[in-house]
Design a protein around this motif. Structure first.
Motif, PDB file in Angstrom:
ATOM      1  N   ALA A 308       0.828  -1.206   0.000  1.00 19.38           N
ATOM      2  CA  ALA A 308       0.000   0.000   0.000  1.00 19.38           C
ATOM      3  C   ALA A 308       0.861   1.254   0.000  1.00 19.38           C
ATOM      4  O   ALA A 308       0.540   2.250  -0.671  1.00 19.38           O
ATOM      5  CB  ALA A 308      -0.924  -0.008   1.214  1.00 19.38           C
ATOM      6  N   ILE A 309       1.958   1.228   0.733  1.00 22.22           N
ATOM      7  CA  ILE A 309       2.882   2.369   0.754  1.00 22.22           C
ATOM      8  C   ILE A 309       3.477   2.590  -0.640  1.00 22.22           C
ATOM      9  O   ILE A 309       3.543   3.724  -1.131  1.00 22.22           O
ATOM     10  CB  ILE A 309       3.999   2.132   1.781  1.00 22.22           C
ATOM     11  N   LYS A 310       3.886   1.515  -1.269  1.00 25.14           N
ATOM     12  CA  LYS A 310       4.470   1.606  -2.607  1.00 25.14           C
ATOM     13  C   LYS A 310       3.475   2.175  -3.611  1.00 25.14           C
ATOM     14  O   LYS A 310       3.816   3.025  -4.443  1.00 25.14           O
ATOM     15  CB  LYS A 310       4.948   0.225  -3.057  1.00 25.14           C
ATOM     16  N   ALA A 311       2.218   1.749  -3.517  1.00 24.34           N
ATOM     17  CA  ALA A 311       1.173   2.240  -4.427  1.00 24.34           C
ATOM     18  C   ALA A 311       0.910   3.719  -4.189  1.00 24.34           C
ATOM     19  O   ALA A 311       0.725   4.501  -5.131  1.00 24.34           O
ATOM     20  CB  ALA A 311      -0.104   1.431  -4.249  1.00 24.34           C
ATOM     21  N   GLY A 312       0.877   4.130  -2.921  1.00 25.90           N
ATOM     22  CA  GLY A 312       0.645   5.539  -2.596  1.00 25.90           C
ATOM     23  C   GLY A 312       1.771   6.422  -3.091  1.00 25.90           C
ATOM     24  O   GLY A 312       1.529   7.517  -3.617  1.00 25.90           O
ATOM     25  N   GLU A 313       2.993   5.955  -2.933  1.00 26.22           N
ATOM     26  CA  GLU A 313       4.144   6.734  -3.405  1.00 26.22           C
ATOM     27  C   GLU A 313       4.119   6.873  -4.920  1.00 26.22           C
ATOM     28  O   GLU A 313       4.448   7.931  -5.462  1.00 26.22           O
ATOM     29  CB  GLU A 313       5.441   6.064  -2.941  1.00 26.22           C
ATOM     30  N   ALA A 314       3.723   5.825  -5.594  1.00 27.36           N
ATOM     31  CA  ALA A 314       3.650   5.872  -7.062  1.00 27.36           C
ATOM     32  C   ALA A 314       2.591   6.861  -7.516  1.00 27.36           C
ATOM     33  O   ALA A 314       2.798   7.622  -8.468  1.00 27.36           O
ATOM     34  CB  ALA A 314       3.347   4.480  -7.608  1.00 27.36           C
ATOM     35  N   ALA A 315       1.445   6.888  -6.822  1.00 26.26           N
ATOM     36  CA  ALA A 315       0.375   7.816  -7.177  1.00 26.26           C
ATOM     37  C   ALA A 315       0.801   9.261  -6.951  1.00 26.26           C
ATOM     38  O   ALA A 315       0.530  10.143  -7.770  1.00 26.26           O
ATOM     39  CB  ALA A 315      -0.873   7.488  -6.363  1.00 26.26           C
TER      40      ALA A 315
END
Length: 320
Positions: A308-315
Motif C-alpha cells: 500500500a505504501i508503494k502504491a501511494g508513493e507511485a500515485a
C-alpha cells in the motif's frame, strides 16, 4: 480461534493523518501535495464559530476541485459535534454537494453507539437520494471518558465505522489530567499515562475489525518527542498517528512504515513456512527462531502495508 470472527471492515493506508482547518484554503492546497497518506478537512475545533459556514464551503470546493485519489490520498471531513447546531448542516451540505469525493467522516467526541448511528442515518439517506457511487465510511474520535467507557460497544455496533482515533487533548481535559504537552508524558507519572486508553481502544479495534489511530502530539518543535509517542503507539498496534503540522508527516510515515529489513524477513518467513508445509510441518526455524502460523499472519500484514505504501508513493509521484 473463536468461531466468531470480525474481518477488517476496510483496509486503508493511514500512517499519517494530516489535520487541515477548512477555514484555510491555502493549507488545503498544500495538504494535497504533501506526503500524508490521509487528510482530514476540519469543520470542528480548528475553526472558530464565525468561520464555520465559510469553512464548510471551502471544504466542499476542495473536495470537488482537487484530485485526492490521483494524489494517492484518502480524504475525510471532521464534522462538528452532535451537541452543536452545526453538525447536521455539515453532513447535509458536504455529503449532498461533494459526497462522491469523500472517503470518510470523522465524528468527534463519540460517547455511545447511537452517536455513530445518528450520523450514518443521515448519510445513508443522502447517498440514496443523490445516487452516490460508493458508501462513505465513518471514523470515531474517542476523546471523552464516556467514549472510552463505551469503546467496545461503539466498536462492535453494526455500522460503517472503519477506524477509531484517540483524541488525547480533550480526553485529558475531560479527565482533568495534569499534562505538560498534548500527547506528551507528565514526568510525575511513573511511565506512560496514555498506555491504558491507547491499549483499550486498540484492543477494541482489533477485536471488531477497525483501524486504531493515535491522535495529536502538541510539541511541534519536538520531533523526538513525537517519534517517541508514535513508537509507543506502534508497539501497541496502532496503524498511524495524527500530524497537526506538516513537519510531523514524515515522522509518522517513518515510524509506521516497515523497514527494508523487516520486509525482507517477512518474505523469508513465507518462503520458510511454505517449505515446511511441503514437508508436512506446521512450524519452521528461521535465523534460530521458531516461526508458525502466527508468524505467517504477521508477515502477510506487513507485506500488505508495504504494498500500500508503494502504491501511494507511485500515485503521488505521478501526480506531480
Amino acid at each position: 480461534m473463536s468461531y466468531t470472527l470480525y474481518p477488517n471492515r476496510k483496509q486503508r493506508l493511514q500512517r499519517s493523518y494530516l489535520a487541515v482547518p477548512g477555514s484555510n484554503p491555502s493549507m488545503i492546497d498544500r495538504a494535497i501535495k504533501s506526503a500524508a497518506d490521509y487528510v482530514f478537512l476540519d469543520c470542528e475545533d480548528a475553526v472558530a464559530p464565525p468561520e464555520k459556514e465559510q469553512a464548510r464551503k471551502n471544504i466542499i470546493q476542495a473536495l470537488n476541485d482537487l484530485d485526492w485519489k490521483g494524489a494517492g490520498k484518502s480524504v475525510s471531513v471532521r464534522i462538528n459535534g452532535l451537541d452543536t447546531h452545526y453538525m447536521y448542516r455539515d453532513v447535509v451540505d458536504i455529503v449532498e454537494q461533494a459526497g462522491a469525493k469523500l472517503d470518510t467522516i470523522l465524528i468527534p467526541k463519540v460517547g455511545v453507539p447511537a452517536d455513530i448511528y445518528t450520523v450514518e442515518c443521515i448519510v445513508s439517506q443522502i447517498e440514496v437520494a443523490k445516487g452516490l457511487p460508493h458508501q462513505i465510511g465513518t471514523e470515531a474520535l474517542i476523546e471523552t471518558p464516556l467514549g472510552m467507557a463505551n469503546v467496545e460497544a461503539i466498536a462492535s455496533a453494526n455500522s460503517r465505522l472503519e477506524s477509531m482515533h484517540f483524541g488525547v487533548a480533550d480526553y485529558s481535559a475531560f479527565n482533568k489530567a495534569r499534562t505538560v504537552v498534548i500527547g506528551g508524558l507528565n514526568p510525575d507519572y511513573p511511565g506512560d499515562q496514555w498506555h491504558f486508553p491507547l491499549s483499550r481502544m486498540t484492543v477494541a479495534c482489533r477485536a471488531f475489525g477497525l483501524r486504531p489511530i493515535d491522535g495529536p502530539f502538541g510539541g511541534i518543535d519536538d520531533p523526538e518527542g513525537y517519534k517517541a509517542a508514535a513508537r509507543r503507539g506502534a508497539a501497541l498496534g496502532m496503524e498511524g498517528k495524527w500530524a497537526i503540522h506538516p513537519s510531523q508527516i514524515d515522522l509518522a510515515n517513518e515510524i509506521f512504515s516497515p523497514t527494508a529489513k523487516e520486509i525482507e524477513r517477512a518474505e523469508r518467513i513465507l518462503v520458510a513456512l511454505k517449505e515446511a508445509e511441503a514437508q508436512g510441518k506446521g512450524a519452521a526455524s528461521l535465523d534460530g527462531k521458531m516461526i508458525d502460523a502466527a508468524s505467517e499472519k504477521m508477515a502477510k500484514n506487513l507485506l500488505v502495508t508495504a504494498a500500500a505504501i508503494k502504491a501511494g508513493e507511485a500515485a503521488r509521484a505521478a501526480s506531480k
